[in-house]
Design an enzyme around this catalytic site. Structure first.
Site, PDB file in Angstrom:
ATOM      1  N   SER A  47      -0.264  -1.838  -4.832  1.00 38.22           N
ATOM      2  CA  SER A  47       0.832  -0.938  -4.447  1.00 38.22           C
ATOM      3  C   SER A  47       1.895  -0.898  -5.536  1.00 38.22           C
ATOM      4  O   SER A  47       2.409   0.175  -5.882  1.00 38.22           O
ATOM      5  CB  SER A  47       1.492  -1.426  -3.157  1.00 38.22           C
ATOM      6  OG  SER A  47       0.540  -1.679  -2.155  1.00 38.22           O
ATOM      7  N   THR A  48       2.208  -2.071  -6.081  1.00 35.11           N
ATOM      8  CA  THR A  48       3.259  -2.164  -7.093  1.00 35.11           C
ATOM      9  C   THR A  48       2.908  -1.371  -8.349  1.00 35.11           C
ATOM     10  O   THR A  48       3.800  -0.849  -9.024  1.00 35.11           O
ATOM     11  CB  THR A  48       3.476  -3.657  -7.452  1.00 35.11           C
ATOM     12  OG1 THR A  48       3.736  -4.369  -6.244  1.00 35.11           O
ATOM     13  CG2 THR A  48       4.608  -3.843  -8.431  1.00 35.11           C
ATOM     14  N   TYR A 144      -7.260  -6.731   1.207  1.00 36.13           N
ATOM     15  CA  TYR A 144      -5.824  -6.470   1.070  1.00 36.13           C
ATOM     16  C   TYR A 144      -5.337  -5.891   2.396  1.00 36.13           C
ATOM     17  O   TYR A 144      -5.559  -4.720   2.699  1.00 36.13           O
ATOM     18  CB  TYR A 144      -5.578  -5.513  -0.099  1.00 36.13           C
ATOM     19  CG  TYR A 144      -4.133  -5.102  -0.328  1.00 36.13           C
ATOM     20  CD1 TYR A 144      -3.062  -5.740   0.294  1.00 36.13           C
ATOM     21  CD2 TYR A 144      -3.832  -4.053  -1.186  1.00 36.13           C
ATOM     22  CE1 TYR A 144      -1.741  -5.346   0.077  1.00 36.13           C
ATOM     23  CE2 TYR A 144      -2.518  -3.657  -1.420  1.00 36.13           C
ATOM     24  CZ  TYR A 144      -1.483  -4.299  -0.781  1.00 36.13           C
ATOM     25  OH  TYR A 144      -0.187  -3.893  -1.006  1.00 36.13           O
ATOM     26  N   LYS A 172      -5.441 -10.937   0.808  1.00 38.17           N
ATOM     27  CA  LYS A 172      -4.066 -10.764   0.347  1.00 38.17           C
ATOM     28  C   LYS A 172      -3.345 -10.332   1.608  1.00 38.17           C
ATOM     29  O   LYS A 172      -3.525  -9.200   2.098  1.00 38.17           O
ATOM     30  CB  LYS A 172      -3.966  -9.689  -0.735  1.00 38.17           C
ATOM     31  CG  LYS A 172      -2.534  -9.376  -1.148  1.00 38.17           C
ATOM     32  CD  LYS A 172      -2.545  -8.263  -2.180  1.00 38.17           C
ATOM     33  CE  LYS A 172      -1.187  -8.026  -2.791  1.00 38.17           C
ATOM     34  NZ  LYS A 172      -0.242  -7.427  -1.841  1.00 38.17           N
ATOM     35  N   THR A 174      -0.341  -9.359   3.543  1.00 36.34           N
ATOM     36  CA  THR A 174       1.012  -8.827   3.471  1.00 36.34           C
ATOM     37  C   THR A 174       1.433  -8.378   4.863  1.00 36.34           C
ATOM     38  O   THR A 174       1.342  -7.194   5.207  1.00 36.34           O
ATOM     39  CB  THR A 174       1.102  -7.690   2.438  1.00 36.34           C
ATOM     40  OG1 THR A 174       0.562  -8.159   1.194  1.00 36.34           O
ATOM     41  CG2 THR A 174       2.546  -7.276   2.195  1.00 36.34           C
ATOM     42  N   GLY A 196       1.587 -12.320   0.848  1.00 39.04           N
ATOM     43  CA  GLY A 196       1.911 -11.047   0.199  1.00 39.04           C
ATOM     44  C   GLY A 196       3.360 -10.597   0.287  1.00 39.04           C
ATOM     45  O   GLY A 196       3.754  -9.698  -0.451  1.00 39.04           O
ATOM     46  N   ASP A 198       7.012 -11.375  -0.574  1.00 35.04           N
ATOM     47  CA  ASP A 198       7.828 -12.279  -1.386  1.00 35.04           C
ATOM     48  C   ASP A 198       8.939 -12.903  -0.532  1.00 35.04           C
ATOM     49  O   ASP A 198       9.335 -14.043  -0.739  1.00 35.04           O
ATOM     50  CB  ASP A 198       8.453 -11.515  -2.569  1.00 35.04           C
ATOM     51  CG  ASP A 198       7.431 -10.667  -3.309  1.00 35.04           C
ATOM     52  OD1 ASP A 198       6.286 -10.571  -2.833  1.00 35.04           O
ATOM     53  OD2 ASP A 198       7.777 -10.096  -4.350  1.00 35.04           O
ATOM     54  N   GLU A 199       9.410 -12.101   0.445  1.00 38.97           N
ATOM     55  CA  GLU A 199      10.480 -12.557   1.340  1.00 38.97           C
ATOM     56  C   GLU A 199      10.037 -13.752   2.192  1.00 38.97           C
ATOM     57  O   GLU A 199      10.866 -14.454   2.762  1.00 38.97           O
ATOM     58  CB  GLU A 199      10.895 -11.423   2.286  1.00 38.97           C
ATOM     59  CG  GLU A 199      11.457 -10.191   1.605  1.00 38.97           C
ATOM     60  CD  GLU A 199      10.391  -9.169   1.198  1.00 38.97           C
ATOM     61  OE1 GLU A 199       9.242  -9.570   0.885  1.00 38.97           O
ATOM     62  OE2 GLU A 199      10.711  -7.977   1.185  1.00 38.97           O
ATOM     63  N   SER A 215       5.404  -8.226  -6.012  1.00 35.92           N
ATOM     64  CA  SER A 215       6.006  -7.304  -6.977  1.00 35.92           C
ATOM     65  C   SER A 215       7.211  -7.938  -7.673  1.00 35.92           C
ATOM     66  O   SER A 215       7.410  -7.762  -8.879  1.00 35.92           O
ATOM     67  CB  SER A 215       6.446  -6.022  -6.269  1.00 35.92           C
ATOM     68  OG  SER A 215       7.356  -6.333  -5.235  1.00 35.92           O
TER      69      SER A 215
END
Ligand code: MN9
Length: 310
Positions: A47-48, A144, A172, A174, A196, A198-199, A215
């Site tokens: 996606s990034t 993913y 992955k 997310t 997935g 980052d938060e 990302s």
């Protein structure tokens, strides 16, 4: 499994005004991530990288450029080779299969594919998609899963059926559904879960994720590593503080447009990453200015990858 555990950047891809891949700048970003970011791995074509907005030719160029640049950067660093995962998923399954073959030929360690989206595919259809793609590539496949964007998630029974194929190596993952993440890690200890969001890096690591793909690690690799290591070593207060700092930074970037802001900060460092592909909009001059100021603040705080020569 050859994949290294740890922190993987979801690769940002520079595009020119016509939407063509800027291969020189892309190679420079890969070198920066590997040599100065000390990344354990790179996730290419996700996606990034705005991959789902690309044509097949651009997707191939991205995979080729990153493979060559990563090999050169790993050689320069002299340590273990950085792990490479190619995201090949596409609604055009023939294209996805051909990208998988390309990735295998280029020496990628694994492939990954977004769950098929837009149409409401049955689980059986989705499973067949993963089998076809994994077999075409002949590489370990990471599913993913990003339900917020695709609307698709898997329960434990379905995951078990996906894992019946020996090449389906993990996820992955997310999603904010940490309960299911824990269930996955516990039920299938020989498969890999990459965190997935980052938060939620701290949470993912605490629950036993093998690695994390994100990302914002294109900027915040040093801070992400602090979260990763402090959590892994049980220093929870330090881990929470680092995660809080990461989340403050992510919120500031996201308020401008996440990928756009990351690209602007990279441009200020001398790697002209261009604008995002349409339908993403361009940053307005005021937002560009804000992004550059944020980039300076992140650098002053020492939470982002140091600039060349710094
Ligand atoms: O690769 C990324 N997912 C998407 C994973 O961009 C959809 C994440 O790193 C997020 O960008 C990040 C910010 O929300 O967690």
């Amino acid at each position: 499994m050859k994949l290294r555990p740890g922190i993987y950047a979801a690769q940002i891809v520079p595009y020119d005004a016509e939407g063509r891949v800027k291969t020189k700048e892309l190679a420079a970003l890969v070198e920066r991530s590997v040599v100065r970011g000390r990344m354990d791995g790179l996730y290419i074509g996700g996606s990034t990288g705005e991959n789902f907005l690309n044509d097949a030719e651009a997707k191939r160029a991205v995979l080729e450029t990153c493979a060559a640049a990563a090999a050169a950067a790993s050689a320069k660093l002299g340590g273990p080779k950085v792990s490479l995962i190619a995201q090949i998923g596409s609604l055009n399954v023939r294209e996805a299969e051909s990208l998988g073959k390309l990735a295998a030929g280029l020496g990628y360690d694994a492939v990954s594919a977004v769950t098929p989206y837009y149409y409401k595919f049955s689980f059986a259809e989705t499973r067949e998609y993963y089998v076809r793609l994994a077999e075409a590539a002949g590489l370990p496949m990471l599913v993913y899963s990003v339900p917020a964007l695709t609307g698709t998630s898997f329960d434990l029974d379905q995951t078990k059926k996906l894992y019946e194929h020996p090449l389906v190596a993990g996820f992955k993952y997310t999603s904010g559904d940490l309960f299911t993440m824990e269930r996955l890690v516990k039920a299938f200890p020989d498969r890999l879960v990459f965190s997935g969001y980052d938060e939620l890096l701290l949470c993912g690591r605490a629950l036993g994720a093998y690695g994390a793909i994100g990302s914002t690690y294109n900027l915040f690799a040093p801070l992400a590593r602090r979260v990763w290591e402090a959590t892994g070593e049980g220093r929870l207060a330090e881990a929470r503080e680092a995660q809080g700092e990461l989340n403050d930074a992510i919120q500031e970037l996201a308020s401008l447009g996440l990928y756009q802001a990351i690209k602007e900060i990279l441009a200020a460092e001398g790697i002209e990453a261009g604008d995002c592909l349409p339908p993403f909009g361009k940053l307005q001059p005021e937002a560009r200015e804000k992004a550059r100021n944020l980039g300076k603040r992140f650098a002053d705080k020492g939470i982002s990858i140091p600039r060349a020569g710094a």
